[in-house]
Scaffold this active site. Structure first.
Site, PDB file in Angstrom:
ATOM      1  N   HIS A 125      39.498  64.619  40.678  1.00  0.00           N
ATOM      2  CA  HIS A 125      39.762  65.365  39.491  1.00  0.00           C
ATOM      3  C   HIS A 125      38.888  64.727  38.348  1.00  0.00           C
ATOM      4  O   HIS A 125      38.449  63.255  38.536  1.00  0.00           O
ATOM      5  CB  HIS A 125      40.798  64.594  39.019  1.00  0.00           C
ATOM      6  CG  HIS A 125      41.572  65.052  39.737  1.00  0.00           C
ATOM      7  ND1 HIS A 125      42.556  66.345  40.049  1.00  0.00           N
ATOM      8  CD2 HIS A 125      43.352  64.302  39.982  1.00  0.00           C
ATOM      9  CE1 HIS A 125      43.734  65.949  40.705  1.00  0.00           C
ATOM     10  NE2 HIS A 125      44.354  65.265  40.737  1.00  0.00           N
ATOM     11  N   ASP A 177      40.153  72.318  40.715  1.00  0.00           N
ATOM     12  CA  ASP A 177      39.386  72.644  39.772  1.00  0.00           C
ATOM     13  C   ASP A 177      39.806  73.277  38.899  1.00  0.00           C
ATOM     14  O   ASP A 177      38.805  73.501  37.881  1.00  0.00           O
ATOM     15  CB  ASP A 177      37.965  72.664  40.709  1.00  0.00           C
ATOM     16  CG  ASP A 177      37.837  71.962  42.152  1.00  0.00           C
ATOM     17  OD1 ASP A 177      38.001  71.372  41.559  1.00  0.00           O
ATOM     18  OD2 ASP A 177      37.107  72.473  42.720  1.00  0.00           O
TER      19      ASP A 177
END
Ligand code: GTP
Ligand code: IMP
Ligand code: MG
Length: 336
Positions: free
Chosen positions: A43, A13
């Site tokens: 994503h 992340d």
């Protein structure tokens, strides 16, 4: 001709999705191909006022001139794949390697029913761990055996290597992050596969001699979801005070937030063979940098942070992200 890998340097992340989207628009690759574990990834790509969240489709999909591929080593959940392909409208340009392992509903049930995986490790519950276990036990189904995927099947390594032979640019997109690599991460609090650049190359059938750049993405304030050690972690009161509150794309769990970890950055850069570093979230170091697109717009505080980060990483920082939107970035790769 250039083949670039983009991977996460901390615990996932880091903003790889955003970096891939930007690099794709600059480098005009003919193929963007995904490596990494599977639909445990999430994503985020923000373009203008539109925010997309993808788990199977490569985040480079916002660059419309590239073919999108899912590499041989990646697990495919046909339900997630079909839903996303439809949502983001990439049916005519997305392809899947026939040897990708398949996530069955039963893998998701096993992931969620296992106290070890769901509670102790804090898995995403997307079935990836059990599916990779079945692959290793050689009982998993492969993409080539799934009727719904027939229209998409190609030999990804042949496609990518032929494009490189022709002189095209290629992006190999990693997912997850260094700290949750099965080998190099904080075992057992890790995902079910290595996540380093070498693995992303192997996932796509590209030999190490063909890789030109490894872009490792670091987050100014690293985050971690799920259980496991996080040496620079701060309290949630402290992170909220800094205005940082992030939630997982897949599980919606609140991400744990920590301070910059120079030692981890250096180790991760070493194992990934980092040639160019990207640092995201500079707007969180100093909010006046939000949206900056030139280095000279950064404040002394931000520059000082970046100088220290560059020393820690041991590679030049060529990409500096100043906000979630795709154009909020300083790209100085040419000046290095
Ligand atoms: P995985 O493949 O799941 O590891 O995810 P990822 O690396 O693609 O990152 P993800 O999109 O899950 O999380 C990054 C978050 O930070 C997203 O919400 C992005 O929109 C946001 N983001 C990216 N770059 C920046 C930045 O420079 N500043 C700020 N404030 N947010 C950013
Ligand atoms: P699994 O990959 O679902 O088995 O989860 C194992 C661990 O990796 C858990 O701590 C997850 O939160 C973490 N994880 C898996 N994929 C990602 C990702 O894409 N970003 C961040 N953490 C992830
Ligand atoms: Mg994510």
């Amino acid at each position: 001709m250039s083949c670039s890998i983009i991977v996460g340097g901390f615990f996932g992340d880091e903003g790889k999705g955003k970096i891939v989207a930007h690099v794709a628009h600059e480098d005009n690759p003919s193929i963007i191909s995904r490596g990494g574990v599977g639909p445990n990834a999430g994503h985020t790509v923000v373009v203008g006022d539109k925010e997309y969240g993808v788990r199977m489709v490569p985040s480079g999909f916002v660059y419309k001139n590239a073919k999108l591929m899912i590499g041989t080593g990646v697990l495919v959940d046909p339900r997630v794949f079909a839903k996303e392909v439809n949502e983001v409208g990439v049916k005519d340009r997305i392809f899947v390697d026939g040897r990708c392992g398949i996530i069955e509903l039963e893998h998701i049930e096993r992931d969620r029913a296992s106290d070890h995986l769901s509670k102790i490790i804090g898995s995403t519950g997307s079935g990836c761990g059990p599916a990779n276990a079945d692959r290793i036990n050689r009982v998993a189904r492969l993409a080539k055996d799934v009727p719904e995927l027939q229209d998409y099947i190609v030999d990804v390594p042949v496609e990518v290597n032929s494009a490189l032979d022709k002189g095209d640019n290629i992006i190999l997109e990693g997912t997850q992050g260094f700290g949750i690599s099965l080998y190099y991460g904080t075992y057992p609090f890790v995902t079910s596969k290595d996540t380093s650049a070498s693995q992303i190359a192997a996932d796509n059938g590209v030999g190490p001699t063909r890789i030109d750049d490894v872009i490792v993405v670091f987050k100014a304030y690293p985050t971690r979801v799920g259980e496991g050690p996080f040496s620079t972690e701060m309290s949630s009161e402290a992170s909220h005070k800094l205005g940082i509150e992030e939630f997982g794309t897949v599980t919606h769990r609140e991400r744990r937030v920590g301070n910059w970890d120079g030692k981890m950055a250096r180790y991760s850069a070493m194992i990934n063979g980092c040639t160019i570093a990207a640092v995201t979230g500079i707007d969180r170091i100093d909010s006046t940098c939000f949206g900056a697109t030139r280095y000279d717009q950064l404040t002394a505080k931000a520059k000082e942070f970046l100088d220290q980060a560059e020393d820690d990483i041991g590679a030049r920082i060529g990409l500096i992200s100043t906000g979630p939107e795709m154009s909020q970035i300083i790209d100085i790769r040419d000046e290095l």
